[in-house]
Structures are given as structure tokens and as C-alpha cells.
Design an enzyme around this catalytic site. Structure first.
Site, PDB file in Angstrom:
ATOM      1  N   LYS A  87       7.905 -35.877 -58.678  1.00  0.00           N
ATOM      2  CA  LYS A  87       8.118 -37.161 -58.660  1.00  0.00           C
ATOM      3  C   LYS A  87       6.431 -37.664 -59.463  1.00  0.00           C
ATOM      4  CE  LYS A  87       5.404 -37.829 -55.634  1.00  0.00           C
ATOM      5  NZ  LYS A  87       3.462 -38.685 -54.298  1.00  0.00           N
ATOM      6  N   THR A 129       0.285 -41.176 -53.904  1.00  0.00           N
ATOM      7  CA  THR A 129       0.279 -40.660 -55.699  1.00  0.00           C
ATOM      8  C   THR A 129       1.699 -41.488 -55.682  1.00  0.00           C
ATOM      9  OG1 THR A 129      -0.169 -38.788 -54.778  1.00  0.00           O
ATOM     10  CG2 THR A 129       0.260 -39.530 -57.412  1.00  0.00           C
ATOM     11  N   LYS A 161      -5.257 -39.587 -61.115  1.00  0.00           N
ATOM     12  CA  LYS A 161      -3.761 -38.996 -60.478  1.00  0.00           C
ATOM     13  C   LYS A 161      -3.485 -37.886 -61.516  1.00  0.00           C
ATOM     14  CE  LYS A 161      -2.449 -36.659 -56.836  1.00  0.00           C
ATOM     15  NZ  LYS A 161      -2.863 -35.608 -56.112  1.00  0.00           N
TER      16      LYS A 161
HETATM   17  N1  LIG Z   1       0.425 -32.447 -49.486  1.00  0.00           N
HETATM   18  C1  LIG Z   1      -0.064 -32.221 -50.409  1.00  0.00           C
HETATM   19  O1  LIG Z   1      -0.601 -31.281 -50.604  1.00  0.00           O
HETATM   20  C2  LIG Z   1      -0.661 -33.980 -50.993  1.00  0.00           C
HETATM   21  C3  LIG Z   1      -1.918 -33.752 -51.892  1.00  0.00           C
HETATM   22  C4  LIG Z   1      -1.931 -34.809 -52.729  1.00  0.00           C
HETATM   23  C5  LIG Z   1      -1.486 -36.115 -52.444  1.00  0.00           C
HETATM   24  N2  LIG Z   1      -0.152 -35.602 -51.588  1.00  0.00           N
HETATM   25  C6  LIG Z   1       0.459 -37.190 -51.626  1.00  0.00           C
HETATM   26  O2  LIG Z   1       0.543 -37.969 -50.414  1.00  0.00           O
HETATM   27  C7  LIG Z   1       1.605 -38.419 -50.196  1.00  0.00           C
HETATM   28  C8  LIG Z   1       2.591 -38.235 -49.019  1.00  0.00           C
HETATM   29  O3  LIG Z   1       2.290 -36.396 -48.575  1.00  0.00           O
HETATM   30  P1  LIG Z   1       2.115 -35.563 -47.685  1.00  0.00           P
HETATM   31  O4  LIG Z   1       2.217 -34.108 -47.985  1.00  0.00           O
HETATM   32  O5  LIG Z   1       1.617 -36.289 -46.489  1.00  0.00           O
HETATM   33  O6  LIG Z   1       4.120 -35.965 -47.446  1.00  0.00           O
HETATM   34  P2  LIG Z   1       4.744 -35.898 -45.902  1.00  0.00           P
HETATM   35  O7  LIG Z   1       3.898 -34.765 -45.367  1.00  0.00           O
HETATM   36  O8  LIG Z   1       6.250 -35.778 -45.993  1.00  0.00           O
HETATM   37  O9  LIG Z   1       4.574 -36.870 -45.182  1.00  0.00           O
HETATM   38  C9  LIG Z   1       5.067 -38.672 -45.739  1.00  0.00           C
HETATM   39  C10 LIG Z   1       4.770 -39.702 -44.356  1.00  0.00           C
HETATM   40  O10 LIG Z   1       5.144 -40.494 -45.336  1.00  0.00           O
HETATM   41  C11 LIG Z   1       6.252 -42.150 -44.054  1.00  0.00           C
HETATM   42  N3  LIG Z   1       7.323 -42.420 -45.104  1.00  0.00           N
HETATM   43  C12 LIG Z   1       7.545 -41.854 -46.013  1.00  0.00           C
HETATM   44  N4  LIG Z   1       8.858 -42.262 -46.278  1.00  0.00           N
HETATM   45  C13 LIG Z   1       8.863 -43.274 -45.771  1.00  0.00           C
HETATM   46  C14 LIG Z   1       9.018 -44.935 -45.659  1.00  0.00           C
HETATM   47  N5  LIG Z   1      10.641 -44.994 -46.086  1.00  0.00           N
HETATM   48  N6  LIG Z   1       8.777 -46.051 -45.314  1.00  0.00           N
HETATM   49  C15 LIG Z   1       8.155 -45.133 -43.947  1.00  0.00           C
HETATM   50  N7  LIG Z   1       7.887 -43.913 -43.269  1.00  0.00           N
HETATM   51  C16 LIG Z   1       7.521 -42.957 -44.999  1.00  0.00           C
HETATM   52  C17 LIG Z   1       6.386 -40.554 -43.523  1.00  0.00           C
HETATM   53  O11 LIG Z   1       7.348 -40.934 -41.950  1.00  0.00           O
HETATM   54  P3  LIG Z   1       8.196 -39.766 -41.111  1.00  0.00           P
HETATM   55  O12 LIG Z   1       7.075 -38.967 -40.404  1.00  0.00           O
HETATM   56  O13 LIG Z   1       8.978 -40.652 -39.988  1.00  0.00           O
HETATM   57  O14 LIG Z   1       9.101 -38.845 -41.910  1.00  0.00           O
HETATM   58  C18 LIG Z   1       5.229 -39.615 -43.581  1.00  0.00           C
HETATM   59  O15 LIG Z   1       4.153 -40.387 -42.621  1.00  0.00           O
HETATM   60  C19 LIG Z   1       2.531 -38.181 -51.117  1.00  0.00           C
HETATM   61  O16 LIG Z   1       2.818 -39.340 -52.442  1.00  0.00           O
HETATM   62  C20 LIG Z   1       2.072 -37.060 -51.867  1.00  0.00           C
HETATM   63  O17 LIG Z   1       2.730 -36.877 -53.430  1.00  0.00           O
HETATM   64  C21 LIG Z   1       0.156 -34.893 -51.325  1.00  0.00           C
END
Ligand SMILES: NC(=O)c1ccc[n+]([C@@H]2O[C@H](COP(=O)([O-])OP(=O)(O)OC[C@H]3O[C@@H](n4cnc5c(N)ncnc54)[C@H](OP(=O)(O)O)[C@@H]3O)[C@@H](O)[C@H]2O)c1
Length: 293
Positions: free
Chosen positions: A245, A101, A177
Site C-alpha cells: 500500500k 499512512t 512518510k
Molecule cells: N504495523 C506497523 O508496524 C505500522 C507502522 C507504521 C505505520 N503503520 C500504519 O498504521 C496504520 C494501521 O496499521 P496497523 O498495523 O495498526 O493495522 P491493523 O492492526 O490492521 O489495524 C487497523 C485498524 O483500522 C481499523 N479499520 C480498518 N479499516 C477500517 C474501516 N474501513 N472502518 C473502520 N475501521 C477500520 C481496524 O478495525 P478492525 O479491528 O475492525 O479491523 C483496526 O482497528 C496503517 O495505515 C499502517 O500502514 C503501521
């Protein structure tokens, strides 16, 4: 290219890990993964097979489709650009599908950068949360090229999309979104106020939810978060920091397009209040915490 046979997945977090798994198990693709913290990629490979690559560039090499799910605009630039980025390794006509997102502006920027490398970038954020990723029941809202979309649509339907639509040109998926997040913020705040009201009124909230959950007030949030909000449990789901965010992105876009987002701005302030109390890792339904004092 007439068919997607191989894929890469960059970012194996709460969402990306299970989504990448569905590409293997449900869609039958060969998947190469990259994760910034290598231990997560190794754990993923031992569960699903495939291969872990040391950089996004290596992961993208030879993949027909490269999916990403990282945190925000800068994270996306970090994995896409530069000598070790996806675009340095992507083959000609590779389709890059970004599930992060992020802003519509970065989607347009990435679409342009991809075209310069003869690849195609689709912005494709998702909704449905952690459980939607685990159960392969996400909705995917896309922006970008129709021909590329037609190739990836059946694959994502098999893997994790219960609904997927191309809304318009680059950035349209992210804009959709934003509409989604404005809806969710309002619904969660309404639910928080209603449940806090019921608790203060001394009602049996289990009974209240059982009856109003079958009427006009029913929502996904009520079905999936009502009970845990009453119980004060927030240690799961979609983190407050992510909602802040997302609503900041909405505010920027509204400043450009002139939309009135007064209510959403107030709710963003409530989320910032939670953040300043150290609650930024809790689920967004923690809004009720402000009202239960
Ligand atoms: N969680 C939800 O319910 C949900 C629902 C809809 C949309 N989203 C969106 O989906 C996205 C991911 O969410 P999530 O909940 O999966 O987050 P998360 O669990 O924090 O995972 C983030 C992922 O991105 C990687 N990452 C972050 N910054 C990075 C960088 N600078 N370089 C390389 N890798 C990086 C992290 O690597 P590491 O493992 O090394 O930290 C991890 O694999 C976000 O944009 C969020 O807004 C989330």
C-alpha cells in the site's frame, strides 16, 4: 482552546491500541475509543478504562483531540465522513490527528472537509513499528496548521512520540512518510541480499551480524530484523500488505512529481511476488524468502 484535556481514538489495531493506551497512562487524558470490531474496543476499555463509543461520531463528540489510525485512504474517508463519521460529531476547533499512512491527496481532502466543520485536520503518520507503538517510541511526521500542531505536540511527546515535527502544510506529513518508506524498502532489500549471500557463503551469521552491526552497515532493520531474517521468522511486525500500500502511494506521488524511483519500483514488484505466494501478512523482512530458495 489552550490545552488538550480529552481525546478520542479511532482504530485500535496493532498500532492504535497501544497508542491510545499511552494517551491515558502517560498523558493523563480521558479517552473515548471507537473500533469497527467492537470486541477490540471492549478489551481496550477493560485494560485502560475510559469509554467505548458505537460510532466515530459518538467517540469524537466533546473530544479536544481526535486521533485516528486506520488502514488506507478509503478507510480514513469511511471513519471521517458521513452521518456517523468523526466530522459529524467533532466540536468546533477540535484537532483531528491522523496517524494512518495514507496519500497526501486524502490528507488535503480531509483538511478541507475539517475546515468546513470548523475543525482542524493534521496528517501525522508514524514510524517505529509495533514495538515503537508498544514502547511509546514513535516518530511522528506532521502536516497542517502550526497553531494546532503546537497544542498537540506536548501531548504526543508525553504519550508516544520520541520525535515529532511539523514539516509543512497539509499532506507534508504523508509526503515525509513516503520518503521514510523509500528508505526502508531499500534498506530491507539490501539487508535481505546481504544475509542471503552470507548464508550461501556458509558463514556463521550470528557472528557476522555481531560484527557488522557495530560498523557502517548498522541499521534499525539490521538490529531488529537481522537475527529473525536468518532464522526465517516473519510472523510479527509490519505486514507486506501495508508496505505494498505504502509503495503504491509512493509510485502515484512520483508519477506526479517526476522523482526517479526505479529501485523502489523493483522492490515493490518483489513484495507483490511475496503477496502472490500468500505471504502478505508476514513482516516486510520476509523479502529474504525470495532469495533463500
Ligand atoms: N504495523 C506497523 O508496524 C505500522 C507502522 C507504521 C505505520 N503503520 C500504519 O498504521 C496504520 C494501521 O496499521 P496497523 O498495523 O495498526 O493495522 P491493523 O492492526 O490492521 O489495524 C487497523 C485498524 O483500522 C481499523 N479499520 C480498518 N479499516 C477500517 C474501516 N474501513 N472502518 C473502520 N475501521 C477500520 C481496524 O478495525 P478492525 O479491528 O475492525 O479491523 C483496526 O482497528 C496503517 O495505515 C499502517 O500502514 C503501521
Amino acid at each position: 482552546m489552550t490545552e488538550i484535556k480529552s481525546a478520542a481514538f479511532i482504530g485500535l489495531g496493532v498500532m492504535g491500541g497501544p497508542m491510545a493506551g499511552h494517551l491515558v497512562k502517560r498523558a493523563g487524558l480521558t479517552v473515548t475509543v471507537y473500533n469497527r470490531t467492537p470486541a477490540k474496543a471492549e478489551a481496550w476499555v477493560s485494560e485502560y478504562g475510559g469509554r467505548a463509543a458505537p460510532t466515530p461520531r459518538e467517540a469524537a463528540r466533546d473530544a479536544d483531540m481526535v486521533c485516528l489510525c486506520v488502514g488506507n485512504d478509503d478507510d480514513l474517508r469511511g471513519v471521517m465522513l458521513g452521518p456517523d463519521g468523526v466530522l459529524a460529531g467533532a466540536k468546533e476547533k477540535a484537532i483531528i490527528v491522523d496517524h494512518t499512512t495514507a496519500s497526501a491527496a486524502v490528507a488535503r481532502e480531509m483538511a478541507k472537509a475539517a475546515l468546513n466543520k470548523k475543525a482542524i485536520f493534521l496528517d501525522a503518520p508514524v514510524s517505529g513499528g509495533q514495538s515503537g507503538a508498544i514502547n511509546g517510541q514513535l516518530t511522528v511526521m506532521a502536516g497542517g496548521d502550526m497553531e494546532a500542531f503546537k497544542l498537540i505536540e506536548p501531548v504526543l511527546r508525553k504519550a508516544y512520540a520520541k520525535e515529532i515535527r511539523l514539516i509543512g502544510p497539509a499532506g507534508s506529513g504523508q509526503m515525509t512518510k513516503m520518503v521514510n518508506q523509500v528508505c526502508i524498502a531499500g534498506i530491507v532489500q539490501g539487508l535481505a541480499e546481504a544475509l542471503a549471500f552470507g548464508i550461501k557463503a556458509g558463514l556463521d551469521m550470528e557472528q557476522v551480524l555481531a560484527v557488522i552491526g557495530k560498523g557502517g552497515a548498522q541499521s534499525w532493520q539490521m538490529d531488529n530484523r537481522g537475527k529473525t531474517m536468518v532464522e526465517g521468522k516473519f510472523d510479527f511486525g509490519f505486514a507486506v500488505k501495508w508496505m505494498i500500500k505504502d509503495l503504491n502511494i509512493v509510485m502515484d506521488e512520483a508519477a506526479r512529481n517526476g522523482a526517479d524511483v526505479t529501485n523502489t519500483r523493483t522492490i515493490l514488484d518483489y513484495y507483490r511476488e511475496l503477496e502472490s505466494r500468500g505471504d502478505c501478512g508476514l513482516d516486510t523482512s520476509a523479502l529474504i524468502r525470495r532469495l533463500n530458495g
